[in-house]
Design an enzyme around this catalytic site. Structure first.
Site, short mmCIF file in Angstrom:
data_model
loop_
_atom_site.label_atom_id
_atom_site.label_comp_id
_atom_site.label_asym_id
_atom_site.label_seq_id
_atom_site.Cartn_x
_atom_site.Cartn_y
_atom_site.Cartn_z
N LYS A 123 0.44 -0.83 -0.31
CA LYS A 123 -0.39 -0.01 0.23
C LYS A 123 0.99 1.25 -0.09
CE LYS A 123 -3.97 -1.65 1.69
NZ LYS A 123 -3.94 -3.77 1.15
C1 LIG Z 1 -4.32 -4.72 0.92
C2 LIG Z 1 -3.59 -5.93 1.19
C3 LIG Z 1 -4.71 -6.43 -0.38
C4 LIG Z 1 -4.98 -6.91 -0.95
O1 LIG Z 1 -4.94 -5.71 -1.94
P1 LIG Z 1 -6.16 -5.55 -3.14
O2 LIG Z 1 -5.84 -4.42 -3.78
O3 LIG Z 1 -7.67 -4.61 -1.38
O4 LIG Z 1 -6.94 -6.81 -3.64
C5 LIG Z 1 -3.10 -7.97 -0.01
N1 LIG Z 1 -2.26 -8.02 1.02
C6 LIG Z 1 -1.80 -6.99 1.35
C7 LIG Z 1 -0.76 -7.04 2.11
C8 LIG Z 1 -2.34 -6.00 1.24
O5 LIG Z 1 -2.30 -4.74 2.56
#
Ligand SMILES: *Cc1c(COP(=O)(O)O)cnc(C)c1O
Length: 465
Positions: A123
């Site tokens: 993120k």
């Molecule tokens: C948010 C997240 C995901 C999922 O990603 P999306 O874009 O919501 O599909 C997967 N792994 C981690 C560690 C995350 O923080």
């Protein structure tokens, strides 16, 4: 090749006439508006009217180049005419100051580690670029007040991304008893222009408090903005690492299969856009955990959200109705609203040509962590293991593909208990989290009561610099 005209953005709900509670938004907005509003007024998601196309030569030319070169190529394609290239380059160089390892597992199968950013989850990639773009796009002299409710990782990524960013103040509301000790320390100690509020309540309470503030006229002068997870400003940066990784690993322009552990589908959407921009993607594999609404949809053509969502080891993917599904449906000619009601079924055959999805259980997730570590000495955490296992299932069913890249979306040190239990080792903390267990911060403690929170915010937020 590059857009000369500014792209416009439309709402995924623009066709929803006669749906109670929805007034379709039929206009288009600029990137700046889409970025600062976050969500369309009809609660649809913003989509670019055209997808810029990059030539195979331009993509191949990124081989051996730093990550920032790929970032500039992709971002310029979307933001041409919106922001001077020199400023965009500064934003990118500042946002992406950490490595993106491509770790070889076996043959030409790789794990792309998106866990080296300051909060150790993928993120960071989106949050860091979005934060800087928002700062660049705010009106002169105007202060942006970002208000976010978080259940954990998104809050720290967004908070950290905005730390020290000029003209922006961030307030993060988190539920006191629902975050882990490490998450709490991450949130409380960001500092500078980022203030955490520990709310005596649940995540839903935090979300409701934020929603109330957004619709309260007393905040009109304070330019509240949400840094919403569904903002297109968070999708754009997630196109870049597919482009960069392919360029580093592909031979003679061959396609790559990408496997993307999926929750709200924003990460996978980046890959879908990359393919539509011209990147040779052999298949987009989208493994989910037990929240299997999407693989079931591809199999049966019937969409049923999982409600309530199921709690799995890969907790950032515990999503029973992915918000970005609306964007996937739209790209394939369908419409689904935020409640999971399908108004028009997309072209499923076309979808299946490009996308494969499978649900991976917690049991399989754990077995994968252990097997990949034992056989290849590659350390995965639960989200990355769902991704890797999904890739294996795809290759078992459809035959081998030489070049495959599976995404690791969080650092294993964020899951010390699971790793210790499965492998008997203590995953080492990444440099950015080295001192996490010693940090102590100064959150505000507030009850989950709107008037209390409102008074606090009105006293602490400012309208202008
Ligand atoms: C948010 C997240 C995901 C999922 O990603 P999306 O874009 O919501 O599909 C997967 N792994 C981690 C560690 C995350 O923080």
């Amino acid at each position: 090749m590059l857009q000369k005209q500014k792209l416009r953005y439309y709402s995924t709900n623009r066709h929803l006439d006669h749906v109670p509670g929805i007034t379709p938004f039929r206009e288009t907005v600029s990137f700046r508006e889409a970025l600062l509003i976050g969500q369309a007024p009809d609660e649809g998601l913003f989509m670019p009217e055209q997808i810029p196309v990059l030539s195979l030569e331009a993509l191949k030319a990124l081989k051996g180049k730093p990550y920032s070169a790929a970032a500039l190529l992709v971002a310029k394609a979307f933001l041409a005419g919106e922001i001077p290239t020199a400023q965009l380059k500064r934003i990118i160089d500042d946002a992406y100051n950490y490595p993106v390892p491509l770790e070889n597992v076996l043959a030409r199968k790789y794990v792309m580690r998106l866990d080296q950013g300051p909060t150790a989850s993928f993120k960071d990639f989106a949050a860091r670029m979005m934060a800087r773009l928002m700062s660049a796009y705010r009106s002169a002299g105007e202060r942006l007040n970002v208000l976010v409710a978080t259940s954990g990782d998104t809050g720290s990524a967004v908070g950290d991304a905005f730390r020290g960013v000029e003209g922006v103040a961030v307030t993060i509301l988190y539920p006191r008893t629902e975050v882990s000790g490490r998450q709490k320390r991450q949130l409380d100690t960001i500092g500078q222009n980022v203030q955490a509020i520990s709310v005596e309540g649940k995540f839903d309470d935090c979300q409701n408090l934020v929603k109330q503030a957004f619709s309260d006229p007393d905040f009109a002068d304070l330019h509240l903005t949400s840094a919403n997870s569904i903002s297109f400003g968070r999708i754009l940066p997630q196109i870049i690492y597919y482009v960069w990784a392919w360029a580093q690993l592909s031979r003679d322009g061959e396609p790559a299969v990408f496997s993307v552990p999926s929750g709200n589908f924003g990460d996978a959407l980046g890959c879908e856009y990359a393919r539509r921009m011209g990147l040779p993607v052999g298949k987009l594999v989208m493994p989910t955990n037990d929240n299997d609404e999407f693989p079931r949809f591809l199999e049966t053509g019937v969409y049923e959200k999982v409600s309530p969502s199921r709690a799995c080891l890969s907790n950032a993917m515990n999503v029973g109705h992915p918000s970005n599904l609306a964007r996937f449906f739209d790209l394939y000619g369908g419409t689904v609203d935020r409640n999971g009601v399908v108004h028009k079924v997309p072209d499923i055959e076309e979808m299946k040509k490009h996308i494969y999805s499978v649900s991976i259980s917690d049991r399989e997730t754990k077995k994968t962590i252990k097997r990949i570590y034992d056989q290849h000495k590659v350390l995965l955490e639960p989200h990355g293991a769902v991704g890797w296992r999904g890739l294996e299932v795809y290759l078992e069913l459809f035959g081998d593909v030489p070049l495959c890249i599976s995404l690791e979306t969080a650092h294993p040190a964020k899951f010390p208990d699971e790793i210790r239990e499965l492998l008997g080792i203590n995953p080492e903390l990444p440099p950015s989290l080295k001192d996490i267990d010693e940090r102590s911060g100064d959150p505000a403690f507030l009850n989950a009561d709107y008037e209390t929170v409102k008074t606090y915010l009105l006293q602490n937020l400012k309208a202008r610099d």
